[in-house]
Design an enzyme around this catalytic site. Sequence first.
Site, PDB file in Angstrom:
ATOM      1  N   ASP A  10       0.863  -1.183   0.000  1.00 27.90           N
ATOM      2  CA  ASP A  10       0.000   0.000   0.000  1.00 27.90           C
ATOM      3  C   ASP A  10       0.900   1.235   0.000  1.00 27.90           C
ATOM      4  OD1 ASP A  10      -1.890   1.951   0.382  1.00 27.90           O
ATOM      5  OD2 ASP A  10      -2.775   1.082   2.185  1.00 27.90           O
ATOM      6  N   ASP A 105      -2.593   2.752  -6.168  1.00 29.25           N
ATOM      7  CA  ASP A 105      -1.555   2.770  -5.124  1.00 29.25           C
ATOM      8  C   ASP A 105      -1.466   1.474  -4.323  1.00 29.25           C
ATOM      9  OD1 ASP A 105      -3.946   3.028  -3.780  1.00 29.25           O
ATOM     10  OD2 ASP A 105      -3.320   4.739  -2.553  1.00 29.25           O
ATOM     11  N   GLU A 106      -2.013   0.370  -4.850  1.00 27.47           N
ATOM     12  CA  GLU A 106      -1.970  -0.906  -4.130  1.00 27.47           C
ATOM     13  C   GLU A 106      -1.600  -2.032  -5.089  1.00 27.47           C
ATOM     14  OE1 GLU A 106      -5.822  -1.250  -2.279  1.00 27.47           O
ATOM     15  OE2 GLU A 106      -5.179  -0.114  -0.538  1.00 27.47           O
TER      16      GLU A 106
END
Length: 400
Positions: A10, A105-106
């Site tokens: 993350d 974003d992961e």
Amino acid sequence: MGPFRVLYLDMNSFFASVEQQLDSSLRGRPVAITAMENEHGCVVAASYEAKAFGVKTGTSVKDARRLCPGIAFRASRHRLYVRYNLRVAEVLDRHAELVRIRSVDEFQLALSGEATTLPGAAELVATLKAAVAAEVGECLRFSAGIGPNHLLAKIAGKLEKPNGFQWLFADNMPDRIAHLALDDLPGISSAMRDRLMRAGVRDVAALCQLDPRHARAIWRSVEGERFVRSLQCMDIPLVQTKRGGYGNSKVLAPAFRRPTEAYLVSRWLIEKSSARLRRDGRVAASFSLFMSPIGRRGWGRSVKCAPSQDTATFLRINRALWREAWPYIRGAELMSIGVHLADVDHLVTRTGDLLLPLRPAERTASERASVAMDYINDRWGAGTIRLGINRPHPGFFERG
């Protein structure tokens, strides 16, 4: 082989970190990413320096200035962030098995060999952190979580921020997450939390100990059983999901909030959505329109139609719905609008129509014209051919 199968990464304050990476004057300073370049906008992402002052997603620009004097604002550049996402993904995939890019974003990676043990996974995470910093940028950091399945790895990845590393498995569950609220868990909405509470499941520990068959009944779906079995450290793989629809929504800038202007934006959204529908070889059998007037309750309607991928068909339905909504929205300003094409299926499975006549899986003349329009717009640029008047409103998320 150890107990760990999944590594979940993350990125920390990703949008703000990209801006800090590109502009060294922003490093170490509170930074907010906004959806609009004026005082009417709100924060869509904040650096950890800004979060320390209470600035978070949804904070208005005005309140952010009050909470954090001297905060730096930057307009969102979503395409730029996507490019950085791909750069990070390329680095990760060279050092480990990148299974999925879960969002901008992961990332989800598969663990094997020595990396299925805690020491091996810790060494891999350290390697990945160093590689991303060296090859993408020192401001780009992430929190990592490992677990026997994707759910526990994701929860673990959010336990220690920023730049942390945590793990969840049978030896520390459920005690390690007992402090979390039910709706802190990914996939537990406020409505599902309330349903669990009514069923007597009042905390995370009780949820982890729930009979999976009872969970299926509470969820009214097999997903409840899968969720609880994952919490109980079973190796539950992700299942492929069926695409539910195609749509676009837009928070409107002040210049677009009058209904006459917002209507033209809705036409632009339909052209974008129907082009994506055709690109994927799909048809949609329902159309929905949503709008949020300022100071009034939201308005929305859905209409069934023959399965289609024709832009003109959806534009006609849209026009009829705006006429229906007009008495309610007249004189108002609209904060946001959205369109959605649903009941999606593949064009190749569409049945024929003897009255048109139309053979199975055959496009109508209007659909063929839409495909030709897509080709020209792809070749010469978006908007080269349009079906009537529309009002493009790309906003800051599509900059970069």
